[in-house]
Design a protein around this motif. Sequence first.
Motif, PDB file in Angstrom:
ATOM      1  N   ALA A   1      11.338 -15.590 -15.474  1.00 36.84           N
ATOM      2  CA  ALA A   1      12.112 -15.996 -15.381  1.00 36.84           C
ATOM      3  C   ALA A   1      13.505 -14.305 -14.941  1.00 36.84           C
ATOM      4  CB  ALA A   1      13.533 -16.960 -16.179  1.00 36.84           C
TER       5      ALA A   1
ATOM      6  N   CYS B   1      11.877 -23.830 -16.574  1.00 40.92           N
ATOM      7  CA  CYS B   1      11.912 -23.781 -17.334  1.00 40.92           C
ATOM      8  C   CYS B   1      11.471 -24.089 -18.575  1.00 40.92           C
ATOM      9  CB  CYS B   1      13.296 -23.003 -18.121  1.00 40.92           C
ATOM     10  SG  CYS B   1      14.579 -21.713 -16.745  1.00 40.92           S
TER      11      CYS B   1
ATOM     12  N   GLY C   1      17.776 -18.328 -16.374  1.00 44.35           N
ATOM     13  CA  GLY C   1      18.377 -18.565 -18.295  1.00 44.35           C
ATOM     14  C   GLY C   1      19.631 -18.921 -18.807  1.00 44.35           C
TER      15      GLY C   1
ATOM     16  N   THR D   1       7.085 -23.002 -19.756  1.00 45.46           N
ATOM     17  CA  THR D   1       6.836 -23.176 -20.971  1.00 45.46           C
ATOM     18  C   THR D   1       6.399 -23.486 -21.392  1.00 45.46           C
ATOM     19  OG1 THR D   1       9.182 -22.024 -20.934  1.00 45.46           O
ATOM     20  CG2 THR D   1       7.675 -21.907 -22.750  1.00 45.46           C
TER      21      THR D   1
ATOM     22  N   VAL E   1      13.131 -12.938 -19.481  1.00 43.85           N
ATOM     23  CA  VAL E   1      14.099 -13.328 -18.768  1.00 43.85           C
ATOM     24  C   VAL E   1      14.844 -12.422 -18.208  1.00 43.85           C
ATOM     25  CG1 VAL E   1      17.019 -14.641 -18.903  1.00 43.85           C
ATOM     26  CG2 VAL E   1      15.010 -15.219 -20.473  1.00 43.85           C
TER      27      VAL E   1
ATOM     28  N   MET F   1      13.236 -23.820 -21.621  1.00 44.14           N
ATOM     29  CA  MET F   1      12.567 -22.540 -22.510  1.00 44.14           C
ATOM     30  C   MET F   1      12.121 -22.794 -23.505  1.00 44.14           C
ATOM     31  SD  MET F   1      11.915 -19.564 -19.887  1.00 44.14           S
ATOM     32  CE  MET F   1      13.696 -19.160 -19.580  1.00 44.14           C
TER      33      MET F   1
ATOM     34  N   GLY G   1      18.993 -22.807 -19.046  1.00 42.99           N
ATOM     35  CA  GLY G   1      17.049 -22.048 -18.908  1.00 42.99           C
ATOM     36  C   GLY G   1      17.010 -21.558 -20.230  1.00 42.99           C
ATOM     37  N   ASN G   2      17.556 -20.975 -20.383  1.00 43.58           N
ATOM     38  CA  ASN G   2      17.235 -20.436 -22.173  1.00 43.58           C
ATOM     39  C   ASN G   2      16.298 -21.663 -23.029  1.00 43.58           C
ATOM     40  OD1 ASN G   2      16.974 -17.312 -20.950  1.00 43.58           O
ATOM     41  ND2 ASN G   2      18.542 -17.326 -22.495  1.00 43.58           N
TER      42      ASN G   2
END
Lengths: 385, 251
Positions: free
Chosen positions: A172, A150, A177, A154, A108, A16, A12-13
């Motif tokens: 999130a 994500c 994340g 973003t 996050v 984004m 997820g991180n």
Amino acid sequence: MPEKTEKLLMKGNEAMAEGALRAGCAAYFCYPITPQSEIPAYMAKHMLERHLVFLQAESETAAISMVYGAAATGARVMTSSSSPGMSLKQEGISYLCGADLPCVLVNVARSGPGLGGISPAQGDYFQSTRGGGHGDYYHIVLAPKDVQECADFTFEAFDLADKWRMPVMVLADGLIGQMMEGVVLPEPKDLSTLLPKPWAVGQQGRTARAFNHVSSMSLVPAELEAAINARFARYDLVRKTETRVTLSNCEKAELVMIGYGSSSRVAWGAIQLAKAQGIEIGLLRPRGLWPFPYDEITELAEQGKKFLCVEMSMGQMIEDVLLAVGARSARSKESSVHFVGRCGGNIPSEEEVFAKAKEILAGRSEPWRLDGRLRSDGSARGAGR
Amino acid sequence: MEATYKHPKSLVSLQTKYCPGCGHGVIHRLITEVIDELGLQGNSIILNPVGCSIWADLYFATDSVQAPHGRTPAAATGVKRMLRDHLVVCYQGDGDLAAIGTAEAVHAANRGEKFTTIFVNNAIYGMTGGQMAPTTLIGQKAATAPEGRDPLEAGMGYPIKVLEMLATLEGTRYLARGSVDSPVNVRKTKQYIKKAFEAQMRGLGFTMVEILSPCPTNWGMKPVEAVEWLKDSMMPVFPLGEIKNQLEAVK
Ligand code: SF4
């Protein structure tokens, strides 16, 4: 950069970060904090090689003011952090809102208060949706529930920020994340289509336009009030046009669960458990937290539905749900709003959410009370842990 | 006959909000004269801090950005990183730079950010009413140091010599301290500003000009007395001159 329609496995991180790059993020300022560390690492790798601005700042307060300076030049700019870091950024967020500067903020979230823990939580709802710094303001808050969102949210956040001249937060949590899922990345933004920013500083000499002063200061109360009124008129338009909500399985259901982000996934799992036992339960999932889908909830309340708010907090979003069902004007309706949640970095299980749903349907659940923190039997609220 | 002393183009013609005898007006004028001389008016951005000089954006006929208290160098970093060919001037007072914004100032200097900080040192908080500043002299009275700054018994610390502190950082290229107490020092200060701006436009690294400046209002003095006090009391603690000049070395 991976091909556009390919389905990729990403955290997820990272999604984004890639969503931001594809939206044309030209500058990113950060300070290290868990559990969002993949974002700065990804940005460092991909921005430096493309000669975009990547800077690890000396603090969160500095990072958000770097965002402020870069946003003042009209650039697409982002920062990311996690809960304690977002608290520090609130100073700059208040200034960004006061100066009507667009930017993207990624939180996050982890558990608090204080240093709390590094496990996922939703305890930043109030801070995110109520203008966490000083003064009268709001900004858009988007709440992705999976890796695809994500990337998408973003990406879209940059357009929304430019359109409404305000920071847009992607809220999130550590679970979203850190988890890996398949994602189809958005096609890179055509940067020639970006909105003009006649208010930005720089290049004044080229056109000899009037000088631009980016500032949130106004020492004349009447002038400041007029500026805030104008901003709130814009907020009304945002409320009208940017409310995002998904309703699933609500028609036949007597009970509707309400949850965002990770909690909505738990709720959906609980709804499947119910289905297996022949019980229909609906889900209302806000995809954005400000503006909040009050009208959609009010409508369901008028149909006589009951609600179960599922949160990874001690109950924050539930206050907006109570506003929507009209806790003050129609006290009878208050009995329709129930809560199940965990805090401290714990995630409610599908089983305990389903168990709570069954209690409500059997008339055995105490409704949520804004005016009292204890149930009538004296036990603490929430999941009863 | 051609006028040799004109109102700078980059300085707005406006009655000043600053107190009589305040140094900000002279400093604004010096900055705008240099901007004019370098032909940078349409290519300059001033960052005005929190403090008396929050009014700077009224007087500079350039674009401007007003940042949170002490975060001025961070915001200037954001501006300059996006507009590399612009003159970016980070205008700060002693409270903004050496108290609430020490981290931002030190790290911007250490990164060698290519903007110029104009550091106005008047050894007091002006706008909030004369509280002790990080550069307040030992024994100097302030609203929050009624018996004078006492580093020992009251634990009020010592005046911070910002340039000497920053001189140890490799990112800093040009650090000079001027004063607006006399015509000769005003002229020297202008030369420092010009060198710093030119170095900035050549992308040489971090540049700062500290300027000792009177605040008669909060020093509780008449303007002329304030200038005398600046000379007699401030200058021995904050010596004038180029504290660090590596402009030749990095050309
Ligand atoms: S209070 Fe001091 S610094 Fe502020 S305007 Fe007056 S003289 Fe100048």
